[in-house]
Design an enzyme around this catalytic site. Sequence first.
Site: not given
Ligand SMILES: *Cc1c(COP(=O)(O)O)cnc(C)c1O
Length: 447
Positions: A26, A154, A255, A284
Amino acid sequence: MNNTNLQNSTANIDFEFDKQHIWHPYTSMSNAAKVTGVHSANGCELTLSDGQVVIDGTSSWWACIHGYNRPEIIDAMQHQLSTLSHVMFGGITHAPAVNLCKRLVDMTSPKLTKVFLADSGSIAVEVAMKMAMQYWQGRNKPQKQQLLTVKRGYHGDTFAAMSVCDPDNGMHTMFGDAVTEQLFAPAPQSEFNQALVSGDTDELEAILIANHHKIAAIIIEPIMQAAGGMHFYSAEYLVALRALCDKYQVLLILDEIATGFGRIGKLFAYEYSNIEADILCLGKALTGGYISLAATICSDEVAKGISDSPAGVFMHGPTFMGNPLACAAADASLRILQSGDWQQQVTQIETQMKHELAEAIEYEHVKNVRVLGSVGVIEMDSAINTGALQQAFIELGVWIRPFGNVIYITPPYSISSAQLTTLTNAMKTIAADITQEQSSADTFSNG
Ligand SMILES: *Cc1c(COP(=O)(O)O)cnc(C)c1O
C-alpha cells in the site's frame, strides 16, 4: 551471527535502491514511505539493521504466533528443504501435505472435511467463492452466483476478494466495473459477549428475501472484523446468520484468516458460537508465520455439489499448490498449537492487556479500549498518521503499526510479561501524546 557480520550486512541493505525500485504494501513509488531495515529476528524481538532491538507487537501481521526462530519449525523446514522443497501437486502427493491436512480436518469442525491448499489468504478467499459458485451449478441453481456480506469487512486484495471488502472504504471505487457487484448488509452492531441487538440482522434478511435466488454464499469474518477497524461482535450474530443461511439456502463462508489458530481466545473464532461453516478460509498463522500458505476447507456436501457441476471438477490449481516446505512448516506450527500451551498463553496476554490498557480510556483523544484474546486495541477519535508514528514507536523499543484510527497489538503467544508491558506502555505513551495535528487520513487496509 557476530557483531562484525551484523555490521557488514547492515551496509548491505541498499535503502536507496529499495526506495527507487521496490514496492511495499500500500505505498507509492514516487513518494516512497520510510522503511525500517530488519536484520534478524528471535523470539519476540526484531534486530533492526542499525543494531537496535525492538519487541514485535504485530507477529508480522498476525502470522508469527510462536515467535521467531522456533527450533521445532526450523528443524521441520530444514529437514523438508533437504528432502523435497517443492514438487508439482498435479497427479502427485507427499507426506507433508497429507500430514498437515489430517491435522486441519481434525482441528476444524466435523462438517469440514475437504482441504484445498492455496498460496495466500486472498487466494483462499477466491477459492472459497469459486467453490460456492460451482456448488450451486451442481445443484441446478446456476443463477446463484452472487455473494452477500456485511460492511466493514476485509477479505484480501485480489479482485474477487476485493468485491466483498467494505464498499465505502475498500477498493471498489478505484477499480469501478472491474470489481464484481456484490450485496452488502450493515456491519454487525451487537457487541461481543452481549445478546443480539434486536433488528441487527433485519436488513441482511431483507436482502436475502429479495435476492436469495441469486446468492451463492454469505462471507464474513467471524467475531472480529480485523482490517475494518478491529471490531468484536456478538456470537449470537453468527448463530442468527447460520440460521438465515439455512432458511434461505445460501452457503456460509467463514474467513478465519486473521482469527484462526487461537488469536482471539478460541482455536477458531466460530467456536464462540458453536456454528459450523460450509466453507472455511485459513491463512496468516497457518505456518506460524514462516512462509506463505493458506487453506480453504469445505464440507462433503459442497464437494459433492462441485462434482455434480457441469465441469465435474474444481477449477483451480496453482503452480505451487501444496508446497511441501510450507506444509512442513504448517504441520510443525500446528503440532506446537496442539500441545495446548497457547490457551494459557493467550489467556495471560488477555488478562495483562486488559489490566494495563484500561487507563488509556481517560486520554483526551481515545475513543475506546478493547481486548479479546491476544488482540489489544486503543481506538482513537480520528485517523492516525502511521508513517509519522512509526519512528516514535521504534524509539520506545517496539514494532507496532497502527492503521485507520486504531493502535493495536497482536503479539506472539510466547511473549513474556515484561515484553508485553513494554508494548502496552508504548501504546499508551503514543495514545496519550497524539494531538489532532498528528492525525491524517489513512487508507483502509491492514497496511
Ligand atoms: C489478511 C487477510 C486476508 C488476505 O490474506 P493475504 O494472505 O494477505 O492475501 C483475507 N482475509 C482476512 C480476514 C485477512 O485478515
